[in-house]
Design an enzyme around this catalytic site. Sequence first.
Site, PDB file in Angstrom:
ATOM      1  N   ASN A   1     -10.090  -0.090   0.319  1.00  0.00           N
ATOM      2  CA  ASN A   1      -8.622  -0.066   0.270  1.00  0.00           C
ATOM      3  C   ASN A   1      -8.160  -0.606  -1.091  1.00  0.00           C
ATOM      4  O   ASN A   1      -8.403  -1.765  -1.408  1.00  0.00           O
ATOM      5  CB  ASN A   1      -8.085  -0.930   1.425  1.00  0.00           C
ATOM      6  CG  ASN A   1      -6.568  -1.040   1.438  1.00  0.00           C
ATOM      7  OD1 ASN A   1      -5.882  -0.601   0.515  1.00  0.00           O
ATOM      8  ND2 ASN A   1      -6.045  -1.652   2.490  1.00  0.00           N
TER       9      ASN A   1
ATOM     10  N   HIS B   1      -3.284   6.938   2.867  1.00  0.00           N
ATOM     11  CA  HIS B   1      -3.726   5.623   2.408  1.00  0.00           C
ATOM     12  C   HIS B   1      -5.061   5.306   3.059  1.00  0.00           C
ATOM     13  O   HIS B   1      -5.291   5.623   4.232  1.00  0.00           O
ATOM     14  CB  HIS B   1      -2.680   4.560   2.772  1.00  0.00           C
ATOM     15  CG  HIS B   1      -3.149   3.178   2.427  1.00  0.00           C
ATOM     16  ND1 HIS B   1      -3.686   2.881   1.207  1.00  0.00           N
ATOM     17  CD2 HIS B   1      -3.190   2.025   3.159  1.00  0.00           C
ATOM     18  CE1 HIS B   1      -4.029   1.608   1.187  1.00  0.00           C
ATOM     19  NE2 HIS B   1      -3.747   1.067   2.361  1.00  0.00           N
TER      20      HIS B   1
ATOM     21  N   CYS C   1       0.816  -1.230   0.000  1.00  0.00           N
ATOM     22  CA  CYS C   1       0.000   0.000   0.000  1.00  0.00           C
ATOM     23  C   CYS C   1       0.846   1.274   0.000  1.00  0.00           C
ATOM     24  O   CYS C   1       0.336   2.352  -0.297  1.00  0.00           O
ATOM     25  CB  CYS C   1      -0.941   0.005   1.189  1.00  0.00           C
ATOM     26  SG  CYS C   1      -1.921  -1.488   1.292  1.00  0.00           S
TER      27      CYS C   1
END
Length: 336
Positions: free
Chosen positions: A293, A263, A122
Amino acid sequence: MRLPLKLDAAVPVEIVGTGYYLPDRVLTNADLEKMVDTNNDWIVERTGIYERRIADPDMATSDMAINAAKIALEKAGLSGDEVDIVICATITPDMQLPSTACLIQKAIDARNAFAFDVNAACTGFIYAMATAYSYLASGCARNALVVGAEKLSSITDYKDRNTCVLFGDGAGAAVIKRTDNPGHGIIDFILESDGRNSHWLQVPGGGSRKPLTAENLGERSQYINMAGREVFKFAVTAMKRTTVRIAERNGLEAEDITWLIPHQANKRIIDAASGALGLDQSRIHYNIHKYGNMSAASTAVGFAEVVENNNLQPGDYLLLVAFGAGMTWGSLLIKW
Ligand code: ACO
């Protein structure tokens, strides 16, 4: 842990184009209620996610990446053959080889570029931007196309309620370029990682450690395996640490940050990290409620959305922060 040195941004590198792409198909919490033992209230309360986008079976990561890249290149006014570097941050490449970056290169006809993938989960888009910056600053290239793209639905176990509610698909891209405008563009970055807890977030199967075979396919090791609570605690600390440190070492107070682009793993993680800096909620970019996500694509799409939807002014500060499997974490400071 030793803190990476502050960037001496002697060579100005600016953002000259951004773009993003999201698949049309929406997977809602109500849809997931029919697939696993979960409910809308639990998902919203614990994560802040209402829905996420899912690519069709015949759409791969590179297809989304190419769509985002073409928009970014058009905004930058660059044709493919003018691109010097293509970097794609992804943990869901189309295939083991070649790199997804090479597939993007082919599609945009970047025949003069060199291309490679970056895997920092990520945190990938921040790692890829920092990598591209370093090539440009060293003088071996003038511009770079940086993409964060993921088809997380391809490694998500839709029988595991602990993980399947979290993830979505998408792609974001940025074109960055050396300029003669000192004090603007990429000002600083902090990249950190700690492999000691690499077991918290893994796709254990399908690599050289455990190749997939007809015999082990039933173990579902080709999907994301996550120690959610451990990752959560780590994420809050790492996001706070990198956010506060990059602001402090650049002499910035909360009110100096125009947009925090974090994020999007869990709204509670974002709120805890931004709270450490005392940042006003109205200056935090959220898209977790609609996309979930998207790993490396989360900050890439978030960045492109902030550029598209706000009339950014010279001097505005944008701060990207992320954490991910590895464990990795980092931040990237941009002055518009
Ligand atoms: N629906 C209903 N109940 C659920 C669900 C669900 N979808 N998922 C878990 N539960 C249950 C658990 O089984 C547990 O039940 P129990 O108490 O009977 O055992 C209960 O809810 C609480 O579980 P927790 O794990 O403590 O819930 P928590 O509040 O920690 O939230 C979550 C879980 C959302 C996963 C959180 O821990 C989190 O966000 N962690 C970080 C995840 C993350 O950021 N991952 C990054 C991955 S990105 C990448 O690199 C690909």
